[in-house]
Design an enzyme around this catalytic site. Structure first.
Site, PDB file in Angstrom:
ATOM      1  N   GLY A  91       0.816  -1.217   0.000  1.00 50.45           N
ATOM      2  CA  GLY A  91       0.000   0.000   0.000  1.00 50.45           C
ATOM      3  C   GLY A  91       0.845   1.261   0.000  1.00 50.45           C
ATOM      4  O   GLY A  91       0.520   2.250   0.653  1.00 50.45           O
ATOM      5  N   GLU A 150       8.763  12.193  -3.970  1.00 53.01           N
ATOM      6  CA  GLU A 150       7.912  13.367  -3.833  1.00 53.01           C
ATOM      7  C   GLU A 150       7.955  14.280  -5.043  1.00 53.01           C
ATOM      8  O   GLU A 150       7.286  15.289  -5.073  1.00 53.01           O
ATOM      9  CB  GLU A 150       8.342  14.124  -2.579  1.00 53.01           C
ATOM     10  CG  GLU A 150       8.417  13.189  -1.372  1.00 53.01           C
ATOM     11  CD  GLU A 150       8.255  13.857  -0.042  1.00 53.01           C
ATOM     12  OE1 GLU A 150       8.946  14.857   0.176  1.00 53.01           O
ATOM     13  OE2 GLU A 150       7.440  13.389   0.770  1.00 53.01           O
ATOM     14  N   ALA A 151       8.795  13.945  -6.028  1.00 58.93           N
ATOM     15  CA  ALA A 151       8.856  14.776  -7.231  1.00 58.93           C
ATOM     16  C   ALA A 151       8.382  13.942  -8.417  1.00 58.93           C
ATOM     17  O   ALA A 151       8.702  12.756  -8.513  1.00 58.93           O
ATOM     18  CB  ALA A 151      10.293  15.247  -7.465  1.00 58.93           C
ATOM     19  N   ALA A 200       2.848   2.768  -5.304  1.00 57.60           N
ATOM     20  CA  ALA A 200       2.540   1.828  -6.390  1.00 57.60           C
ATOM     21  C   ALA A 200       1.228   1.099  -6.129  1.00 57.60           C
ATOM     22  O   ALA A 200       0.381   0.968  -7.024  1.00 57.60           O
ATOM     23  CB  ALA A 200       3.681   0.832  -6.544  1.00 57.60           C
ATOM     24  N   LYS A 243       5.803  22.037 -10.395  1.00 57.98           N
ATOM     25  CA  LYS A 243       7.190  21.780 -10.800  1.00 57.98           C
ATOM     26  C   LYS A 243       7.308  22.006 -12.302  1.00 57.98           C
ATOM     27  O   LYS A 243       6.602  21.361 -13.087  1.00 57.98           O
ATOM     28  CB  LYS A 243       7.545  20.330 -10.435  1.00 57.98           C
ATOM     29  CG  LYS A 243       8.894  19.873 -10.952  1.00 57.98           C
ATOM     30  CD  LYS A 243       9.190  18.429 -10.540  1.00 57.98           C
ATOM     31  CE  LYS A 243      10.457  17.927 -11.196  1.00 57.98           C
ATOM     32  NZ  LYS A 243      10.701  16.506 -10.982  1.00 57.98           N
ATOM     33  N   ILE A 284       5.086  -2.823   8.553  1.00 58.09           N
ATOM     34  CA  ILE A 284       6.245  -2.713   7.659  1.00 58.09           C
ATOM     35  C   ILE A 284       6.392  -1.283   7.127  1.00 58.09           C
ATOM     36  O   ILE A 284       7.483  -0.741   7.051  1.00 58.09           O
ATOM     37  CB  ILE A 284       6.116  -3.725   6.499  1.00 58.09           C
ATOM     38  CG1 ILE A 284       6.237  -5.145   7.067  1.00 58.09           C
ATOM     39  CG2 ILE A 284       7.189  -3.481   5.432  1.00 58.09           C
ATOM     40  CD1 ILE A 284       5.987  -6.234   6.081  1.00 58.09           C
ATOM     41  N   ILE A 334       7.768   7.147 -10.240  1.00 60.07           N
ATOM     42  CA  ILE A 334       6.303   7.202 -10.228  1.00 60.07           C
ATOM     43  C   ILE A 334       5.786   7.158 -11.665  1.00 60.07           C
ATOM     44  O   ILE A 334       4.762   6.540 -11.955  1.00 60.07           O
ATOM     45  CB  ILE A 334       5.810   8.447  -9.454  1.00 60.07           C
ATOM     46  CG1 ILE A 334       6.209   8.302  -7.979  1.00 60.07           C
ATOM     47  CG2 ILE A 334       4.303   8.620  -9.587  1.00 60.07           C
ATOM     48  CD1 ILE A 334       5.911   9.506  -7.113  1.00 60.07           C
ATOM     49  N   GLU A 387      15.879  11.907 -12.009  1.00 52.34           N
ATOM     50  CA  GLU A 387      14.930  12.553 -12.929  1.00 52.34           C
ATOM     51  C   GLU A 387      13.476  12.238 -12.556  1.00 52.34           C
ATOM     52  O   GLU A 387      12.586  12.311 -13.404  1.00 52.34           O
ATOM     53  CB  GLU A 387      15.222  12.142 -14.373  1.00 52.34           C
ATOM     54  CG  GLU A 387      16.457  12.825 -14.973  1.00 52.34           C
ATOM     55  CD  GLU A 387      16.175  14.257 -15.472  1.00 52.34           C
ATOM     56  OE1 GLU A 387      15.026  14.705 -15.394  1.00 52.34           O
ATOM     57  OE2 GLU A 387      17.141  14.911 -15.911  1.00 52.34           O
ATOM     58  N   LEU A 411       8.638  -0.375  -6.949  1.00 52.67           N
ATOM     59  CA  LEU A 411       9.992  -0.792  -6.570  1.00 52.67           C
ATOM     60  C   LEU A 411      10.172  -2.301  -6.665  1.00 52.67           C
ATOM     61  O   LEU A 411      11.293  -2.784  -6.840  1.00 52.67           O
ATOM     62  CB  LEU A 411      10.297  -0.306  -5.152  1.00 52.67           C
ATOM     63  CG  LEU A 411      10.246   1.219  -4.962  1.00 52.67           C
ATOM     64  CD1 LEU A 411      10.411   1.587  -3.489  1.00 52.67           C
ATOM     65  CD2 LEU A 411      11.319   1.912  -5.807  1.00 52.67           C
TER      66      LEU A 411
HETATM   67  C1  LIG Z   1      15.774   7.728  -2.103  1.00 49.57           C
HETATM   68  C2  LIG Z   1      14.609   7.625  -3.016  1.00 49.57           C
HETATM   69  C3  LIG Z   1      14.043   8.783  -3.547  1.00 49.57           C
HETATM   70  C4  LIG Z   1      12.974   8.697  -4.432  1.00 49.57           C
HETATM   71  N1  LIG Z   1      12.472   9.834  -5.009  1.00 49.57           N
HETATM   72  C5  LIG Z   1      11.543   9.730  -5.975  1.00 49.57           C
HETATM   73  C6  LIG Z   1      11.033  10.857  -6.640  1.00 49.57           C
HETATM   74  O1  LIG Z   1      11.381  11.994  -6.336  1.00 49.57           O
HETATM   75  N2  LIG Z   1      10.132  10.673  -7.623  1.00 49.57           N
HETATM   76  C7  LIG Z   1       9.694   9.439  -7.977  1.00 49.57           C
HETATM   77  O2  LIG Z   1       8.915   9.324  -8.925  1.00 49.57           O
HETATM   78  N3  LIG Z   1      10.098   8.366  -7.315  1.00 49.57           N
HETATM   79  C8  LIG Z   1      11.009   8.469  -6.342  1.00 49.57           C
HETATM   80  N4  LIG Z   1      11.419   7.355  -5.680  1.00 49.57           N
HETATM   81  C9  LIG Z   1      10.755   6.101  -5.913  1.00 49.57           C
HETATM   82  C10 LIG Z   1       9.420   6.077  -5.149  1.00 49.57           C
HETATM   83  O3  LIG Z   1       9.653   6.288  -3.774  1.00 49.57           O
HETATM   84  C11 LIG Z   1       8.722   4.751  -5.344  1.00 49.57           C
HETATM   85  O4  LIG Z   1       8.659   4.448  -6.706  1.00 49.57           O
HETATM   86  C12 LIG Z   1       7.322   4.825  -4.829  1.00 49.57           C
HETATM   87  O5  LIG Z   1       7.289   5.282  -3.523  1.00 49.57           O
HETATM   88  C13 LIG Z   1       6.658   3.484  -4.902  1.00 49.57           C
HETATM   89  O6  LIG Z   1       7.103   2.631  -3.905  1.00 49.57           O
HETATM   90  P1  LIG Z   1       6.354   1.261  -3.754  1.00 49.57           P
HETATM   91  O7  LIG Z   1       4.901   1.513  -3.541  1.00 49.57           O
HETATM   92  O8  LIG Z   1       6.741   0.378  -4.880  1.00 49.57           O
HETATM   93  O9  LIG Z   1       7.014   0.628  -2.440  1.00 49.57           O
HETATM   94  P2  LIG Z   1       6.844   1.015  -0.890  1.00 49.57           P
HETATM   95  O10 LIG Z   1       6.522   2.427  -0.672  1.00 49.57           O
HETATM   96  O11 LIG Z   1       8.032   0.447  -0.203  1.00 49.57           O
HETATM   97  O12 LIG Z   1       5.563   0.196  -0.435  1.00 49.57           O
HETATM   98  C14 LIG Z   1       5.632  -1.187  -0.180  1.00 49.57           C
HETATM   99  C15 LIG Z   1       4.337  -1.651   0.461  1.00 49.57           C
HETATM  100  O13 LIG Z   1       4.386  -3.064   0.594  1.00 49.57           O
HETATM  101  C16 LIG Z   1       3.952  -3.404   1.879  1.00 49.57           C
HETATM  102  N5  LIG Z   1       4.545  -4.673   2.274  1.00 49.57           N
HETATM  103  C17 LIG Z   1       5.843  -5.054   2.187  1.00 49.57           C
HETATM  104  N6  LIG Z   1       5.984  -6.307   2.684  1.00 49.57           N
HETATM  105  C18 LIG Z   1       4.751  -6.718   3.060  1.00 49.57           C
HETATM  106  C19 LIG Z   1       4.235  -7.902   3.633  1.00 49.57           C
HETATM  107  N7  LIG Z   1       5.017  -8.955   3.975  1.00 49.57           N
HETATM  108  N8  LIG Z   1       2.920  -7.975   3.881  1.00 49.57           N
HETATM  109  C20 LIG Z   1       2.094  -6.943   3.589  1.00 49.57           C
HETATM  110  N9  LIG Z   1       2.519  -5.797   3.041  1.00 49.57           N
HETATM  111  C21 LIG Z   1       3.836  -5.686   2.790  1.00 49.57           C
HETATM  112  C22 LIG Z   1       4.420  -2.247   2.768  1.00 49.57           C
HETATM  113  O14 LIG Z   1       3.678  -2.200   3.954  1.00 49.57           O
HETATM  114  C23 LIG Z   1       4.096  -1.077   1.846  1.00 49.57           C
HETATM  115  O15 LIG Z   1       2.736  -0.733   1.979  1.00 49.57           O
HETATM  116  C24 LIG Z   1      12.458   7.423  -4.764  1.00 49.57           C
HETATM  117  C25 LIG Z   1      12.982   6.278  -4.179  1.00 49.57           C
HETATM  118  C26 LIG Z   1      14.060   6.358  -3.322  1.00 49.57           C
HETATM  119  C27 LIG Z   1      14.613   5.106  -2.726  1.00 49.57           C
END
Ligand SMILES: Cc1cc2nc3c(=O)[nH]c(=O)nc-3n(C[C@H](O)[C@H](O)[C@H](O)COP(=O)(O)OP(=O)(O)OC[C@H]3O[C@@H](n4cnc5c(N)ncnc54)[C@H](O)[C@@H]3O)c2cc1C
Length: 512
Positions: A12, A49-50, A15, A78, A42, A346, A342, A333
């Site tokens: 959640g 954020e950009a 993504a 932006k 977790i 997202i 860049e 991710l």
């Molecule tokens: C340093 C950094 C800077 C970034 N800056 C940017 C930016 O400026 N612009 C941009 O477009 N992107 C940026 N990103 C990328 C962006 O943060 C991610 O693409 C975005 O937040 C999506 O993350 P996600 O939802 O894939 O994963 P996460 O936010 O990690 O979410 C994972 C989810 O899975 C759940 N989960 C994990 N394991 C379990 C389990 N066993 N059971 C149940 N639930 C589970 C967690 O609770 C969480 O809800 C950045 C990334 C990093 C590392």
């Protein structure tokens, strides 16, 4: 009639909730049922954020009202990204969300600019980008609708609070029928014959079945990462940064309508202005600096008082060989990561969702849809990868080991060819699909110090005097129009003031 396809999303973060919002917002309840499992224990990665201008298209597509989203996520506008000290120490250029000038006939604008330079005239290319001039003057308004007018030559994206955005999307998705389950996934059961996922098991003992499982579990890649044949392709040799330290600080000064990326000894530092605070982070390669030294650099270079301790996030550049296999598809991710230079992650989430919707399967899932989806994902990743590598490779810094390493690394042929064509005569290939468009490449090529040796011969079809007069009048008209634009600060306060009334005054104080 077919029963709805049962979709189970694990995760959640941005993504997971973007996927849930789009599936529940675009498809009917007769077509899909959407269930999302997430674990508060977790948590999410908490950064990101950009964004890029495509984000607006996503919001419009899904039915999100812009001003509502911006108010609830403390968002700002932006117009591009400023790169400080990247090409060489002391340099600054902006990658704008828009073109430089306007094409003359069939010739891209920059060819006329190169021609004028080669004839001995001096013009700064940035003066011909509406978005750059507005960004450097802290101005903002929506682009004009008349394609013939110069104020229609840009677009915009957002800076927002990532946790508030996920929260906003959750409300949006739940209001459209998506169901949320709080719980930790501890096991996965497979169909004995197909190897597809049959169900996921939660710590509570509950088992959840589905037709299509979307892995949005972040770097853990809980579902997609289980398959030993679907390994992770590591691109660290081209994108050596592997750690970030992130810290918010109090707002100070003007609310700038652009992200700033400042090159540092072993990586770069981001600055993302939100309405009530500024996001900061140092992205670095742990092979070239210690964490303590990186933390000290970050904390010495904040605009305002830190609001927290720096938080460390480790990552690896690269992507999963297949984002979609069988009935398991990874978004976010879990599918891969290219560092945030860049703001492309997202966007990659968005593209995966849009392609999933375009190729939306029935049961049983046709493998040709899966292959096409993976082809499109690969294309996006490789194009973004090359663009990011360009920033590191084309540097002339010799003040630290990271920059020397990057200047000497062996880059992909696709990038080498692109650079050669640009240097030869300013040519930039336009992609049919995927990031980035020629204006983006142009700004980074030039910003990083590459100069075309020649220009498109068709540029000679216009008299040089007429070209120079055109350049002068374009520069003047951009300057005048931008002067008349509202300040970004004032525009944001009027259009989408932060919903959190208790915190909103902080923005006023900070700019008083
Ligand atoms: C340093 C950094 C800077 C970034 N800056 C940017 C930016 O400026 N612009 C941009 O477009 N992107 C940026 N990103 C990328 C962006 O943060 C991610 O693409 C975005 O937040 C999506 O993350 P996600 O939802 O894939 O994963 P996460 O936010 O990690 O979410 C994972 C989810 O899975 C759940 N989960 C994990 N394991 C379990 C389990 N066993 N059971 C149940 N639930 C589970 C967690 O609770 C969480 O809800 C950045 C990334 C990093 C590392």
């Amino acid at each position: 009639m077919n029963r709805p396809l049962e979709i189970v999303i694990v995760g959640g973060g941005t993504a997971g909730w973007m996927s849930a919002a789009a599936l529940a917002g675009v498809l009917t309840r007769e077509q899909v049922s959407v269930r999302l499992v997430e674990s508060d224990e977790i948590g999410t990665v908490g950064v990101g954020e950009a964004t890029l201008p495509q984000m607006k298209e996503f919001n419009d597509y899904v039915g999100i009202i812009e001003s509502d989203m911006m108010r609830k996520t403390n968002a700002t506008f932006k117009l591009g990204i400023e790169f400080v000290d990247w090409g060489y120490k002391g340099s600054s250029y902006i990658h704008p969300f828009g073109t430089h000038g306007k094409p003359t006939g069939s010739v891209a604008f920059h060819h006329q600019w190169v021609r004028a330079l080669q004839a001995g005239h001096s013009y700064d290319i940035e003066d011909f980008s509406y978005a750059i001039v507005a960004a450097r003057n802290n101005k903002f308004e929506f682009p004009g609708g008349d394609p013939a007018a110069i104020n229609s030559t840009y677009s915009y994206a957002y800076h927002f609070d990532a946790s508030l955005y996920a929260r906003f999307l959750r409300d949006f998705a739940e209001a459209r029928g998506a169901r949320r389950t709080e719980g930790k996934v501890v096991d996965v059961a497979l169909h004995p014959e197909s190897g597809d996922i049959a169900s996921i098991k939660l710590q509570s003992g509950e088992s959840i079945t589905g037709d299509l499982f979307i892995d949005c579990s972040g770097f853990r890649a809980l579902l997609i990462g289980r398959d030993p044949k679907n390994s992770f392709e590591d691109w660290t040799k081209w994108l050596p940064c592997d750690t970030a330290l992130a810290v918010p600080c109090a707002s100070a000064g003007q609310l700038t309508p652009h992200t700033r990326s400042t090159a540092r000894e072993a990586g770069w530092q981001w600055r993302i202005p939100l309405q009530v605070r500024t996001g900061n982070g140092y992205v670095f390669s742990s092979a070239f600096i210690s964490e303590d030294a990186a933390a000290a650099t970050l904390m010495q270079n904040l605009d305002g008082a830190p609001l927290d301790e720096p938080r460390r996030i480790r990552f690896k550049a690269g992507r999963r060989l297949k984002s979609w296999r069988g009935n398991c598809l990874a978004i976010g991710l879990a599918s891969g990561f290219l560092e945030p230079l860049e703001s492309t992650s997202i966007y990659l989430i968005q593209m995966a969702i849009v392609n999933l919707l375009k190729l939306f399967p029935r049961k049983p899932i046709d493998p040709t849809l899966i292959d096409e989806f993976n082809r499109l994902v690969d294309l996006e990743y490789e194009r973004v990868r090359d663009f990011l590598i360009l920033h590191y490779y084309a540097n002339t810094r010799d003040d630290s080991e990271l920059w020397k390493y990057c200047r000497n690394m062996d880059v992909p042929d696709s990038l080498r060819e692109k650079m050669a064509l640009f240097v030869h005569r300013g040519h930039i290939e336009k992609y049919k699909d995927g990031l980035f468009a020629p204006p983006s490449w142009l700004s980074v090529f030039l910003g990083q110090g590459l100069r075309p040796k020649n220009y498109d011969r068709l540029a000679d079809n216009m008299e040089l005097d007429a070209t120079l007069t055109g350049l002068d009048s374009l520069r003047a008209s951009i300057g005048e129009r931008v002067k008349a634009m509202p300040d970004h600060d004032a525009f944001v306060r009027d259009y989408c003031p932060a919903a959190d009334a208790a915190r909103a005054p902080a923005m006023m104080d900070a700019h008083a």
